[in-house]
Enzyme design. Structure first.
Site, short mmCIF file in Angstrom:
data_model
loop_
_atom_site.label_atom_id
_atom_site.label_comp_id
_atom_site.label_asym_id
_atom_site.label_seq_id
_atom_site.Cartn_x
_atom_site.Cartn_y
_atom_site.Cartn_z
N ARG A 51 -36.27 3.15 -0.43
CA ARG A 51 -35.69 1.76 -0.58
C ARG A 51 -34.22 1.66 -1.14
NH1 ARG A 51 -40.35 -0.30 -4.53
NH2 ARG A 51 -39.71 1.40 -5.35
N LYS A 148 -51.79 13.50 0.29
CA LYS A 148 -52.63 13.05 -0.45
C LYS A 148 -52.41 12.13 -1.66
CE LYS A 148 -54.60 15.78 -3.67
NZ LYS A 148 -53.91 15.89 -5.06
N GLU A 216 -55.48 25.66 -14.55
CA GLU A 216 -54.02 25.37 -14.36
C GLU A 216 -54.15 25.29 -16.00
OE1 GLU A 216 -52.15 22.46 -11.59
OE2 GLU A 216 -54.43 21.64 -11.90
N ASP A 235 -58.92 14.71 -7.34
CA ASP A 235 -57.49 15.08 -7.42
C ASP A 235 -57.49 16.53 -7.10
OD1 ASP A 235 -54.67 15.16 -8.30
OD2 ASP A 235 -55.29 16.87 -9.47
N HIS A 240 -58.54 20.23 -2.27
CA HIS A 240 -58.24 21.67 -2.47
C HIS A 240 -59.29 22.50 -2.43
CE1 HIS A 240 -54.35 19.67 -2.66
NE2 HIS A 240 -54.51 19.68 -4.01
C1 BG6 Z 1 -52.05 18.79 -6.60
C2 BG6 Z 1 -52.77 17.90 -7.72
O1 BG6 Z 1 -52.50 18.30 -5.37
O2 BG6 Z 1 -52.11 20.06 -6.79
C3 BG6 Z 1 -52.30 18.52 -9.13
O3 BG6 Z 1 -52.71 16.45 -7.62
C4 BG6 Z 1 -52.41 19.98 -8.92
O4 BG6 Z 1 -52.99 17.69 -10.08
C5 BG6 Z 1 -51.71 20.65 -7.89
O5 BG6 Z 1 -51.68 20.27 -10.42
C6 BG6 Z 1 -52.18 22.11 -7.90
O6 BG6 Z 1 -51.42 22.74 -7.08
P1 BG6 Z 1 -50.89 24.08 -7.18
O7 BG6 Z 1 -50.09 24.54 -5.56
O8 BG6 Z 1 -49.68 24.36 -8.14
O9 BG6 Z 1 -52.13 25.01 -7.22
#
Ligand code: BG6
Length: 490
Positions: A51, A148, A216, A235, A240
């Site tokens: 934008r 996503k 994490e 999420d 994933h």
């Molecule tokens: C993202 C999520 O898709 O993947 C995040 O929205 C998450 O919340 C992240 O932290 C984790 O990805 P990676 O590659 O760091 O394991």
């Protein structure tokens, strides 16, 4: 190890949302690394669209900064950076209006591969798709890439699929799940389908259970308002973790081909059983106690700026797959923020040998376990029983057959490409194997929706857990009651 780079034809790649976080942190630095590997042919154009009204030079400067910040210093050759920057263009565009589209059309060459990366809010996907068609910018071979979250439930994912399908064929739509771009996630397929060793015992006759952990250390600070509407289920699990589960559980596809692989994943998702509330533990991290510390870690309720929030930042669940291969082999999934360590792994625990011949080993036996470490220190560890050295009988001890991919692969293993690099080049090559198909995403939501609906209906409250731990204690019970235990998060 010799690294082989598969060449691609020159292309025009448009990144919508080019001033955003993902573009700066991942997409452009990733493209630069591919450029350094010689994979971006001369004459390719990378066009930022957003934008913001700004000049091409200012945009180029933004990307120069992004490369300086997000690419390893030893890869920052000033001359190479400038050659890469020369391929960058910029168009200020209105996703919901007409401004900028004619300028974009001018830059796109119909005789090269055209790809359009929607690194924008999902609410704009339909608008972008429509304008790419009405302005006759995207031809029948053009590809669109969508990030996503792909919907927040089955109904919204269906609506999104429908709106994209009005303008693009399924073969043109690349739905990203960046976990599929991770080298070690692809390695799951190599380990299973390029070796004879595992496949004969890869079933409930020999496998006791599977644990999938994505832990994490980060909290949700800075993106609390997005996260609070998602939670760990939307999420991480619906996408994933679901993909990881599919890689472990799917039948061998007849070929490493987009539809063959995705057909098999879809069958797994469709075979997932509904998960009763008693097989799920939700958690929410607490902050550090208030004291005089200036750098206190806030809790989830502060990070999300929603003191009433019932959203989970941690989720553990027991999942059953109703098919011949996996009947009676549970999959335990857990993921959470602000845990003790950043670690992602899949652990496959095998069953006891049918009969023990070692009387003296009584009580020392431990199950074989195959642990695939996705990050960090990517590798595999197979735990085996061997004889404890020394005289005095046949005592057994468990030892690891431990392999770090970086060490095993030498130079090439130490420098694994980022997930986005791999995926973007697959788009240019026209290979959809590592992208989610529309029906796959819908099936994943169809399984997820009733679980979330049940929490909402009951006003289910996540259990608090201390930051820096392995999550709520109740999650331990989820396995203890089955006579099993989680692997330590470290
Ligand atoms: C993202 C999520 O898709 O993947 C995040 O929205 C998450 O919340 C992240 O932290 C984790 O990805 P990676 O590659 O760091 O394991």
């Amino acid at each position: 190890m010799v690294s082989r780079v598969i060449p691609v034809e020159p292309f025009d790649l448009v990144i919508f949302g080019a001033t955003g976080d993902l573009a700066n942190r991942k997409i452009f630095p990733g493209l630069f690394r591919r450029f350094l590997s010689g994979q971006i042919p001369d004459g390719s154009r990378m066009i930022g669209a957003a934008r913001t009204e700004q000049s091409r030079e200012i945009f180029q400067d933004q990307i120069r900064q992004a490369i300086r910040t997000f690419v390893k210093p030893d890869k920052q050759d000033a001359k190479q950076i400038e050659t890469f920057i020369d391929c960058l263009h910029y168009v200020a565009i209105d996703a919901r209006g007409d401004a900028g589209w004619p300028e974009l059309k001018e830059l796109i060459r119909p005789d090269v591969v055209n790809a359009f990366y929607f690194s924008v809010a999902p609410a704009l996907f339909g608008d972008l798709a429509e304008r790419l068609k009405t302005h006759a910018i995207a031809g029948s071979d053009a590809r669109i890439v969508v990030e996503k979250p792909f919907g927040r439930d089955l109904a919204s994912a269906r609506a999104l699929n429908k709106s994209l399908a009005e303008y693009f064929e399924e073969q043109q739509i690349y739905r990203i799940d960046h976990y599929l771009g991770k080298e070690t996630v692809q390695n799951l397929m190599a380990v299973r389908f390029a070796n004879i060793l595992f496949e004969p015992i890869w079933n409930s006759q020999y496998i006791d259970h599977v644990q999938i952990t994505v832990a994490e250390t980060v909290g949700v600070g800075g993106r609390g308002s997005y996260y609070d509407k998602s939670g760990a289920m939307r999420d991480m699990v619906q996408n994933h973790m679901m993909q990881l589960l599919c890689m472990i559980a799917m039948e061998p596809p007849y070929h490493f081909d987009p539809d063959a692989v995705r057909d098999e994943k879809l069958k797994v998702i469709r075979a997932l059983q509904p998960v009763p509330a008693g097989d799920i533990v939700r958690g929410q991290y607490l902050g550090e106690p208030r004291d005089d510390k200036t750098e206190r870690m806030p809790g989830y309720l502060e990070d999300s700026e929603n003191p009433e929030s019932l959203t989970e930042s941690y989720l553990a669940m027991r999942v059953n797959i109703a098919n011949w291969r996996w009947k009676n082999t549970p999959f335990y999934l857990r993921t959470g923020k602000r845990l003790r360590a950043r670690t992602s792994e899949i652990a496959i625990t095998f069953k006891e040998p049918p009969h023990s011949i070692f009387d003296e080993a009584e009580g020392t036996w431990q199950p074989n376990q195959l642990v695939i470490r996705l990050q960090p220190n990517e590798g595999m560890n197979l735990k085996m029983m061997i004889k404890e050295p020394g005289p005095g009988g046949m005592r057994l001890v468990q030892v690891p057959l431990d392999m770090s991919f970086a060490e095993a692969l030498g130079e090439g293993g130490a420098d694994m490409p980022d997930a986005y690099e791999r995926l973007i080049m697959d788009v240019i090559r026209g290979n959809q194997t590592l992208f989610m198909r529309g029906d796959e995403v819908e099936a994943a939501w169809a399984w997820t929706d009733p679980i979330i609906a049940d929490w909402d209906a009951r006003g289910d409250k996540p259990r608090p857990y201390d930051s820096g731990t392995s999550g709520p204690d109740d999650a331990l019970m989820l396995m203890h009651r089955d006579g099993r235990r989680w692997r330590h998060i470290k």
